[in-house]
Design a protein around this motif. Sequence first.
Motif, PDB file in Angstrom:
ATOM      1  N   PHE A 164      13.590  -3.253  -1.089  1.00  0.00           N
ATOM      2  CA  PHE A 164      12.184  -3.232  -0.686  1.00  0.00           C
ATOM      3  C   PHE A 164      11.405  -2.249  -1.552  1.00  0.00           C
ATOM      4  O   PHE A 164      10.297  -2.551  -2.000  1.00  0.00           O
ATOM      5  CB  PHE A 164      12.036  -2.854   0.788  1.00  0.00           C
ATOM      6  CG  PHE A 164      10.592  -2.688   1.194  1.00  0.00           C
ATOM      7  CD1 PHE A 164       9.817  -3.802   1.494  1.00  0.00           C
ATOM      8  CD2 PHE A 164      10.004  -1.430   1.243  1.00  0.00           C
ATOM      9  CE1 PHE A 164       8.476  -3.663   1.845  1.00  0.00           C
ATOM     10  CE2 PHE A 164       8.671  -1.279   1.594  1.00  0.00           C
ATOM     11  CZ  PHE A 164       7.906  -2.406   1.896  1.00  0.00           C
ATOM     12  N   GLU A 165      11.982  -1.052  -1.782  1.00  0.00           N
ATOM     13  CA  GLU A 165      11.298  -0.069  -2.615  1.00  0.00           C
ATOM     14  C   GLU A 165      11.061  -0.626  -4.013  1.00  0.00           C
ATOM     15  O   GLU A 165       9.992  -0.412  -4.608  1.00  0.00           O
ATOM     16  CB  GLU A 165      12.117   1.225  -2.696  1.00  0.00           C
ATOM     17  CG  GLU A 165      12.129   2.041  -1.422  1.00  0.00           C
ATOM     18  CD  GLU A 165      13.238   1.617  -0.467  1.00  0.00           C
ATOM     19  OE1 GLU A 165      13.739   0.491  -0.608  1.00  0.00           O
ATOM     20  OE2 GLU A 165      13.585   2.421   0.427  1.00  0.00           O
ATOM     21  N   LEU A 166      12.047  -1.338  -4.538  1.00  0.00           N
ATOM     22  CA  LEU A 166      11.902  -1.936  -5.862  1.00  0.00           C
ATOM     23  C   LEU A 166      10.775  -2.959  -5.873  1.00  0.00           C
ATOM     24  O   LEU A 166       9.916  -2.956  -6.762  1.00  0.00           O
ATOM     25  CB  LEU A 166      13.218  -2.598  -6.283  1.00  0.00           C
ATOM     26  CG  LEU A 166      13.207  -3.369  -7.606  1.00  0.00           C
ATOM     27  CD1 LEU A 166      12.871  -2.442  -8.760  1.00  0.00           C
ATOM     28  CD2 LEU A 166      14.540  -4.059  -7.838  1.00  0.00           C
ATOM     29  N   SER A 167      10.741  -3.825  -4.869  1.00  0.00           N
ATOM     30  CA  SER A 167       9.709  -4.851  -4.799  1.00  0.00           C
ATOM     31  C   SER A 167       8.328  -4.240  -4.612  1.00  0.00           C
ATOM     32  O   SER A 167       7.353  -4.618  -5.280  1.00  0.00           O
ATOM     33  CB  SER A 167      10.023  -5.824  -3.657  1.00  0.00           C
ATOM     34  OG  SER A 167       9.093  -6.881  -3.620  1.00  0.00           O
ATOM     35  N   PHE A 168       8.210  -3.273  -3.717  1.00  0.00           N
ATOM     36  CA  PHE A 168       6.934  -2.594  -3.470  1.00  0.00           C
ATOM     37  C   PHE A 168       6.437  -1.919  -4.748  1.00  0.00           C
ATOM     38  O   PHE A 168       5.259  -2.045  -5.117  1.00  0.00           O
ATOM     39  CB  PHE A 168       7.109  -1.580  -2.355  1.00  0.00           C
ATOM     40  CG  PHE A 168       5.872  -0.782  -2.033  1.00  0.00           C
ATOM     41  CD1 PHE A 168       4.931  -1.260  -1.131  1.00  0.00           C
ATOM     42  CD2 PHE A 168       5.646   0.451  -2.633  1.00  0.00           C
ATOM     43  CE1 PHE A 168       3.788  -0.527  -0.838  1.00  0.00           C
ATOM     44  CE2 PHE A 168       4.511   1.194  -2.349  1.00  0.00           C
ATOM     45  CZ  PHE A 168       3.582   0.701  -1.443  1.00  0.00           C
ATOM     46  N   SER A 169       7.330  -1.202  -5.420  1.00  0.00           N
ATOM     47  CA  SER A 169       6.936  -0.494  -6.637  1.00  0.00           C
ATOM     48  C   SER A 169       6.529  -1.458  -7.738  1.00  0.00           C
ATOM     49  O   SER A 169       5.570  -1.205  -8.477  1.00  0.00           O
ATOM     50  CB  SER A 169       8.086   0.399  -7.120  1.00  0.00           C
ATOM     51  OG  SER A 169       8.404   1.376  -6.148  1.00  0.00           O
ATOM     52  N   LEU A 170       7.236  -2.575  -7.842  1.00  0.00           N
ATOM     53  CA  LEU A 170       6.887  -3.568  -8.857  1.00  0.00           C
ATOM     54  C   LEU A 170       5.487  -4.125  -8.633  1.00  0.00           C
ATOM     55  O   LEU A 170       4.707  -4.282  -9.584  1.00  0.00           O
ATOM     56  CB  LEU A 170       7.904  -4.701  -8.845  1.00  0.00           C
ATOM     57  CG  LEU A 170       9.110  -4.576  -9.778  1.00  0.00           C
ATOM     58  CD1 LEU A 170      10.066  -5.740  -9.564  1.00  0.00           C
ATOM     59  CD2 LEU A 170       8.669  -4.516 -11.229  1.00  0.00           C
ATOM     60  N   HIS A 171       5.174  -4.456  -7.389  1.00  0.00           N
ATOM     61  CA  HIS A 171       3.837  -4.957  -7.083  1.00  0.00           C
ATOM     62  C   HIS A 171       2.759  -3.982  -7.584  1.00  0.00           C
ATOM     63  O   HIS A 171       1.773  -4.390  -8.210  1.00  0.00           O
ATOM     64  CB  HIS A 171       3.667  -5.156  -5.571  1.00  0.00           C
ATOM     65  CG  HIS A 171       4.176  -6.464  -5.061  1.00  0.00           C
ATOM     66  ND1 HIS A 171       5.514  -6.704  -4.842  1.00  0.00           N
ATOM     67  CD2 HIS A 171       3.527  -7.614  -4.732  1.00  0.00           C
ATOM     68  CE1 HIS A 171       5.669  -7.932  -4.372  1.00  0.00           C
ATOM     69  NE2 HIS A 171       4.471  -8.507  -4.304  1.00  0.00           N
ATOM     70  N   TRP A 172       2.963  -2.722  -7.294  1.00  0.00           N
ATOM     71  CA  TRP A 172       1.950  -1.734  -7.643  1.00  0.00           C
ATOM     72  C   TRP A 172       1.922  -1.457  -9.147  1.00  0.00           C
ATOM     73  O   TRP A 172       0.845  -1.292  -9.735  1.00  0.00           O
ATOM     74  CB  TRP A 172       2.171  -0.444  -6.863  1.00  0.00           C
ATOM     75  CG  TRP A 172       1.537  -0.493  -5.514  1.00  0.00           C
ATOM     76  CD1 TRP A 172       2.142  -0.755  -4.320  1.00  0.00           C
ATOM     77  CD2 TRP A 172       0.146  -0.298  -5.219  1.00  0.00           C
ATOM     78  NE1 TRP A 172       1.221  -0.730  -3.302  1.00  0.00           N
ATOM     79  CE2 TRP A 172      -0.012  -0.453  -3.820  1.00  0.00           C
ATOM     80  CE3 TRP A 172      -0.976  -0.005  -5.986  1.00  0.00           C
ATOM     81  CZ2 TRP A 172      -1.243  -0.324  -3.194  1.00  0.00           C
ATOM     82  CZ3 TRP A 172      -2.213   0.118  -5.359  1.00  0.00           C
ATOM     83  CH2 TRP A 172      -2.340  -0.035  -3.976  1.00  0.00           C
ATOM     84  N   VAL A 173       3.063  -1.377  -9.783  1.00  0.00           N
ATOM     85  CA  VAL A 173       3.087  -1.129 -11.228  1.00  0.00           C
ATOM     86  C   VAL A 173       2.393  -2.261 -11.974  1.00  0.00           C
ATOM     87  O   VAL A 173       1.567  -2.025 -12.867  1.00  0.00           O
ATOM     88  CB  VAL A 173       4.538  -0.953 -11.719  1.00  0.00           C
ATOM     89  CG1 VAL A 173       4.606  -1.046 -13.248  1.00  0.00           C
ATOM     90  CG2 VAL A 173       5.096   0.387 -11.262  1.00  0.00           C
TER      91      VAL A 173
END
Length: 378
Positions: free
Chosen positions: A138-147
């Motif tokens: 989830f952290e990876l997916s959340f961070s990808l969205h924002w990056v």
Amino acid sequence: MRSALFTIVLFTTWATAMAWVCPAHMLVAEIAKRNLPEKDRRELDRVMGLVNAISGTIDNTFTASACWPDDLKRNNLHAMEDWHVIDLAYNPESIPLNVTNEQVMASRNNVVNVLNELHGTLRQCDGMPDGCSANKTFELSFSLHWVVHLVAEIHSPLHCVTRYTKEYPKGDSHGKVEIVDVDGMYLDLHRYWDGAAGQLDPVPRPLDVQGVAYLQGWVDRLMEEFPPSHVSDVGLHSFQEWAMEGYRLAVDAVYAYGNTTLDKDYQAQAHKLTRQQLALAGYRLSALLLDFSGIPKHCRALCCLCGGLCVGVHFLITLVVVMIVLTLTAVVYVYSVVKSDPAVHRPPTGPVESSSGPPRSMYEDAQETLEYPLLPGE
């Protein structure tokens, strides 16, 4: 002075007609995706889908997911609104300010430092996605969205500056309070530039065949007009440098209009500059995604230039390195064998004739290499 109602009506008309922010973000994401290896393209769609499934968004691909952080604002979630910008001050009239640009840059809650934090989260994974444990997906997916979203934001010049003047002593909020006239339509300066200066059409989500075709056509044109080899400073520099780059563009180009009416020359410059920034953001996003995707650094620039052929180049480089190592190993082995064999390395014990003398027989050479010379007939 124009009436407030007149301005609001025209502003709303422009905003509705343009759907100004999402197509630009999707173009940046699509350029980045096109310059990644095929394996990582599929993985990006999968990883981005983790947050999409939880939030119930209308995003169905990596490209469409680039708009997700703006969807949060439209759904009245404003806690992360400062993540989209950095308030570097452009102060041409020397208005007294309570904070310096150095202090602004050091503040944690801006696009530069949020990108640093999110990039650090992504770097915790050695690759996509095998380097991440299940509890970090989830952290990876959340961070990808924002990056993906913020890399585009930091390349929009007005996300990196606020101008202070006597008219706006508290700042112009990244151009949002400066109303300009664009061919008889009135809107704020920030929205004009964020909408690629009026060049983009609405693209509905979830993406359908027509939407994908529209974006692909734009990507083709942008990459043809601004290929990586012709865009300066494509490389993966610091986010602070990107922000300062946007600040300088805002000072030199965005705020260069003489009055509130944007003439044809200004609009033509804005069109070209926004296209350039979209392409540059896409290339830099691609490099950033490669930075944590497990592809070595010596290969990332090649990936941007050849659109994903980097895997083959990496294999060839690895093969060459292996051959060099094997060759050096063989040379060392042969040298050690020669050195350990007296019959091979022992120097002649007798006088050595010059090369101009008579040829020596094999018998004479053999005698010199033996401890006890042979007698005739032996």
